[in-house]
Design a protein around this motif. Structure first.
Motif, PDB file in Angstrom:
ATOM      1  N   ASP A 124      29.250  89.511  89.055  1.00 52.85           N
ATOM      2  CA  ASP A 124      30.512  88.852  88.699  1.00 52.85           C
ATOM      3  C   ASP A 124      30.291  87.538  87.968  1.00 52.85           C
ATOM      4  OD1 ASP A 124      32.138  90.892  89.628  1.00 52.85           O
ATOM      5  OD2 ASP A 124      32.295  90.009  91.642  1.00 52.85           O
ATOM      6  N   GLY A 125      29.223  86.837  88.313  1.00 50.03           N
ATOM      7  CA  GLY A 125      28.918  85.569  87.661  1.00 50.03           C
ATOM      8  C   GLY A 125      28.580  85.708  86.182  1.00 50.03           C
ATOM      9  N   LEU A 126      28.348  86.916  85.744  1.00 50.08           N
ATOM     10  CA  LEU A 126      28.016  87.162  84.337  1.00 50.08           C
ATOM     11  C   LEU A 126      29.244  87.524  83.510  1.00 50.08           C
ATOM     12  CD1 LEU A 126      24.712  89.150  84.887  1.00 50.08           C
ATOM     13  CD2 LEU A 126      24.975  86.732  84.280  1.00 50.08           C
ATOM     14  N   GLY A 127      30.394  87.625  84.166  1.00 47.58           N
ATOM     15  CA  GLY A 127      31.631  87.922  83.444  1.00 47.58           C
ATOM     16  C   GLY A 127      31.631  89.262  82.743  1.00 47.58           C
ATOM     17  N   GLY A 141      15.560  93.006  86.545  1.00 51.54           N
ATOM     18  CA  GLY A 141      16.853  93.606  86.830  1.00 51.54           C
ATOM     19  C   GLY A 141      17.194  94.715  85.852  1.00 51.54           C
ATOM     20  N   ASN A 142      16.568  94.691  84.703  1.00 56.28           N
ATOM     21  CA  ASN A 142      16.748  95.744  83.700  1.00 56.28           C
ATOM     22  C   ASN A 142      15.560  96.697  83.666  1.00 56.28           C
ATOM     23  OD1 ASN A 142      19.326  95.149  82.099  1.00 56.28           O
ATOM     24  ND2 ASN A 142      18.371  93.154  82.351  1.00 56.28           N
ATOM     25  N   ALA A 143      14.363  96.190  83.910  1.00 55.04           N
ATOM     26  CA  ALA A 143      13.164  97.032  83.838  1.00 55.04           C
ATOM     27  C   ALA A 143      13.094  98.032  84.991  1.00 55.04           C
ATOM     28  CB  ALA A 143      11.914  96.158  83.814  1.00 55.04           C
ATOM     29  N   PRO A 153      14.074  87.897  94.748  1.00 52.87           N
ATOM     30  CA  PRO A 153      15.278  88.653  94.418  1.00 52.87           C
ATOM     31  C   PRO A 153      15.993  88.164  93.154  1.00 52.87           C
ATOM     32  CG  PRO A 153      15.238  88.130  96.749  1.00 52.87           C
ATOM     33  CD  PRO A 153      14.107  87.387  96.111  1.00 52.87           C
ATOM     34  N   VAL A 154      15.823  86.904  92.812  1.00 52.80           N
ATOM     35  CA  VAL A 154      16.454  86.379  91.595  1.00 52.80           C
ATOM     36  C   VAL A 154      15.992  87.177  90.377  1.00 52.80           C
ATOM     37  CG1 VAL A 154      16.579  84.359  90.063  1.00 52.80           C
ATOM     38  CG2 VAL A 154      16.855  84.082  92.538  1.00 52.80           C
ATOM     39  N   GLU A 155      14.743  87.645  90.406  1.00 47.74           N
ATOM     40  CA  GLU A 155      14.205  88.415  89.286  1.00 47.74           C
ATOM     41  C   GLU A 155      14.890  89.768  89.114  1.00 47.74           C
ATOM     42  OE1 GLU A 155       9.972  88.699  89.670  1.00 47.74           O
ATOM     43  OE2 GLU A 155       9.704  86.538  89.597  1.00 47.74           O
ATOM     44  N   LEU A 156      15.633  90.217  90.130  1.00 44.77           N
ATOM     45  CA  LEU A 156      16.328  91.504  90.066  1.00 44.77           C
ATOM     46  C   LEU A 156      17.772  91.366  89.585  1.00 44.77           C
ATOM     47  CD1 LEU A 156      15.127  93.176  93.385  1.00 44.77           C
ATOM     48  CD2 LEU A 156      14.330  93.640  91.059  1.00 44.77           C
ATOM     49  N   GLU A 157      18.206  90.152  89.347  1.00 44.31           N
ATOM     50  CA  GLU A 157      19.579  89.966  88.892  1.00 44.31           C
ATOM     51  C   GLU A 157      19.777  90.668  87.550  1.00 44.31           C
ATOM     52  OE1 GLU A 157      20.409  85.755  89.079  1.00 44.31           O
ATOM     53  OE2 GLU A 157      20.351  85.786  91.275  1.00 44.31           O
ATOM     54  N   PRO A 158      21.014  91.085  87.265  1.00 47.78           N
ATOM     55  CA  PRO A 158      21.265  91.918  86.088  1.00 47.78           C
ATOM     56  C   PRO A 158      20.937  91.283  84.745  1.00 47.78           C
ATOM     57  CG  PRO A 158      23.274  91.620  87.393  1.00 47.78           C
ATOM     58  CD  PRO A 158      22.191  90.883  88.076  1.00 47.78           C
ATOM     59  N   ASP A 159      20.812  89.970  84.684  1.00 48.70           N
ATOM     60  CA  ASP A 159      20.468  89.328  83.420  1.00 48.70           C
ATOM     61  C   ASP A 159      18.989  88.929  83.358  1.00 48.70           C
ATOM     62  OD1 ASP A 159      20.821  87.361  85.376  1.00 48.70           O
ATOM     63  OD2 ASP A 159      21.556  85.879  83.942  1.00 48.70           O
ATOM     64  N   GLU A 214      15.337 104.678  98.990  1.00 50.93           N
ATOM     65  CA  GLU A 214      16.650 104.269  99.504  1.00 50.93           C
ATOM     66  C   GLU A 214      16.655 102.783  99.852  1.00 50.93           C
ATOM     67  OE1 GLU A 214      19.617 105.808  99.714  1.00 50.93           O
ATOM     68  OE2 GLU A 214      18.742 107.504  98.658  1.00 50.93           O
ATOM     69  N   GLY A 215      15.569 102.289 100.428  1.00 46.07           N
ATOM     70  CA  GLY A 215      15.448 100.861 100.716  1.00 46.07           C
ATOM     71  C   GLY A 215      15.457 100.030  99.445  1.00 46.07           C
ATOM     72  N   TRP A 216      14.767 100.527  98.417  1.00 48.75           N
ATOM     73  CA  TRP A 216      14.793  99.847  97.123  1.00 48.75           C
ATOM     74  C   TRP A 216      16.219  99.778  96.594  1.00 48.75           C
ATOM     75  CZ3 TRP A 216      10.375 102.788  94.099  1.00 48.75           C
ATOM     76  CH2 TRP A 216       9.121 102.367  94.584  1.00 48.75           C
ATOM     77  N   LYS A 217      16.931 100.900  96.689  1.00 49.07           N
ATOM     78  CA  LYS A 217      18.309 100.933  96.195  1.00 49.07           C
ATOM     79  C   LYS A 217      19.169  99.915  96.933  1.00 49.07           C
ATOM     80  CE  LYS A 217      21.410 104.128  97.319  1.00 49.07           C
ATOM     81  NZ  LYS A 217      22.156 105.405  97.371  1.00 49.07           N
ATOM     82  N   ASP A 218      19.069  99.887  98.254  1.00 50.58           N
ATOM     83  CA  ASP A 218      19.870  98.945  99.041  1.00 50.58           C
ATOM     84  C   ASP A 218      19.578  97.510  98.621  1.00 50.58           C
ATOM     85  OD1 ASP A 218      20.904 101.123 100.398  1.00 50.58           O
ATOM     86  OD2 ASP A 218      19.657 100.827 102.184  1.00 50.58           O
ATOM     87  N   HIS A 219      18.309  97.191  98.468  1.00 51.30           N
ATOM     88  CA  HIS A 219      17.913  95.833  98.092  1.00 51.30           C
ATOM     89  C   HIS A 219      18.395  95.491  96.678  1.00 51.30           C
ATOM     90  CE1 HIS A 219      15.574  92.179  97.918  1.00 51.30           C
ATOM     91  NE2 HIS A 219      14.847  92.649  96.908  1.00 51.30           N
ATOM     92  N   PHE A 220      18.113  96.376  95.753  1.00 51.59           N
ATOM     93  CA  PHE A 220      18.485  96.137  94.357  1.00 51.59           C
ATOM     94  C   PHE A 220      19.992  95.987  94.215  1.00 51.59           C
ATOM     95  CE2 PHE A 220      19.557  97.221  90.023  1.00 51.59           C
ATOM     96  CZ  PHE A 220      18.562  96.623  89.270  1.00 51.59           C
ATOM     97  N   MET A 221      20.736  96.898  94.824  1.00 54.25           N
ATOM     98  CA  MET A 221      22.186  96.867  94.682  1.00 54.25           C
ATOM     99  C   MET A 221      22.800  95.648  95.360  1.00 54.25           C
ATOM    100  SD  MET A 221      22.750  99.239  92.584  1.00 54.25           S
ATOM    101  CE  MET A 221      24.529  98.973  92.543  1.00 54.25           C
ATOM    102  N   ALA A 222      22.217  95.178  96.444  1.00 55.00           N
ATOM    103  CA  ALA A 222      22.713  93.954  97.086  1.00 55.00           C
ATOM    104  C   ALA A 222      22.573  92.761  96.140  1.00 55.00           C
ATOM    105  CB  ALA A 222      21.975  93.706  98.399  1.00 55.00           C
ATOM    106  N   VAL A 223      21.428  92.667  95.484  1.00 54.45           N
ATOM    107  CA  VAL A 223      21.230  91.593  94.501  1.00 54.45           C
ATOM    108  C   VAL A 223      22.215  91.754  93.353  1.00 54.45           C
ATOM    109  CG1 VAL A 223      19.604  90.604  92.832  1.00 54.45           C
ATOM    110  CG2 VAL A 223      18.795  91.273  95.109  1.00 54.45           C
ATOM    111  N   TRP A 224      22.339  92.957  92.863  1.00 54.31           N
ATOM    112  CA  TRP A 224      23.239  93.229  91.737  1.00 54.31           C
ATOM    113  C   TRP A 224      24.675  92.865  92.089  1.00 54.31           C
ATOM    114  CZ3 TRP A 224      27.345  96.314  90.272  1.00 54.31           C
ATOM    115  CH2 TRP A 224      27.529  96.470  88.892  1.00 54.31           C
ATOM    116  N   GLU A 225      25.141  93.296  93.252  1.00 52.71           N
ATOM    117  CA  GLU A 225      26.525  93.050  93.666  1.00 52.71           C
ATOM    118  C   GLU A 225      26.828  91.559  93.795  1.00 52.71           C
ATOM    119  OE1 GLU A 225      28.994  95.101  93.747  1.00 52.71           O
ATOM    120  OE2 GLU A 225      28.010  97.050  93.822  1.00 52.71           O
ATOM    121  N   ARG A 226      25.864  90.791  94.293  1.00 55.75           N
ATOM    122  CA  ARG A 226      26.158  89.367  94.483  1.00 55.75           C
ATOM    123  C   ARG A 226      25.999  88.539  93.205  1.00 55.75           C
ATOM    124  NH1 ARG A 226      21.493  89.521  98.107  1.00 55.75           N
ATOM    125  NH2 ARG A 226      19.716  88.645  97.023  1.00 55.75           N
ATOM    126  N   SER A 227      25.491  89.142  92.151  1.00 53.35           N
ATOM    127  CA  SER A 227      25.273  88.361  90.931  1.00 53.35           C
ATOM    128  C   SER A 227      26.041  88.852  89.708  1.00 53.35           C
ATOM    129  CB  SER A 227      23.775  88.295  90.612  1.00 53.35           C
ATOM    130  OG  SER A 227      23.219  89.577  90.487  1.00 53.35           O
TER     131      SER A 227
END
Length: 129
Positions: free
Chosen positions: A92-95, A47-49, A37-43, A77-90
């Protein structure tokens, strides 16, 4: 080789190539969702691909190519739930700048939803025969 028109995708070879492209895009998203899941973080790259791959799938399928090759809407829909959970938790840390988070979230959700919608339409068309 069969040719049925003058368009870029109106022969067997190009239709096969397009199927391979669509399968590759779907496979890349599926691999990303099954990976770390770390690979899906927005940075991160994936996470971009992933949203890019989904947008390309949407454009191709809306143009009339390969919707039947998409996974079931429930998978998307499962992909969306997973991706968005990773995105939401990471995110804010990117400011993110003010308003960016809300705008980006809306784009991401729309991206997944539009592909799921095309997959649903393809599934319904297949059941109608």
């Amino acid at each position: 080789m069969g040719t049925w028109g003058s368009g870029n995708f109106e022969n067997d070879t190009s239709a096969d190539h397009l199927s391979e492209v669509i399968d590759r895009l779907v496979g890349e998203v599926a691999d990303a969702m099954a990976g770390d899941p770390v690979e899906l973080e927005p940075d991160e790259y994936r996470g971009n691909a992933v949203p890019c791959d989904l947008e390309l799938l949407y454009v191709l399928t809306r143009a009339g190519y390969g919707a039947q090759r998409l996974p079931a809407p429930e998978v998307i829909e499962g992909w969306k739930d997973h991706f968005m959970a990773v995105w939401e938790r990471s995110i804010d840390g990117l400011g993110p700048s003010e308003g960016f988070k809300e705008r980006r979230r809306a784009v991401l959700v729309r991206t997944f939803d539009q592909v799921a919608e095309v997959a649903e339409e393809a599934q319904q068309a297949a059941t109608r025969g």
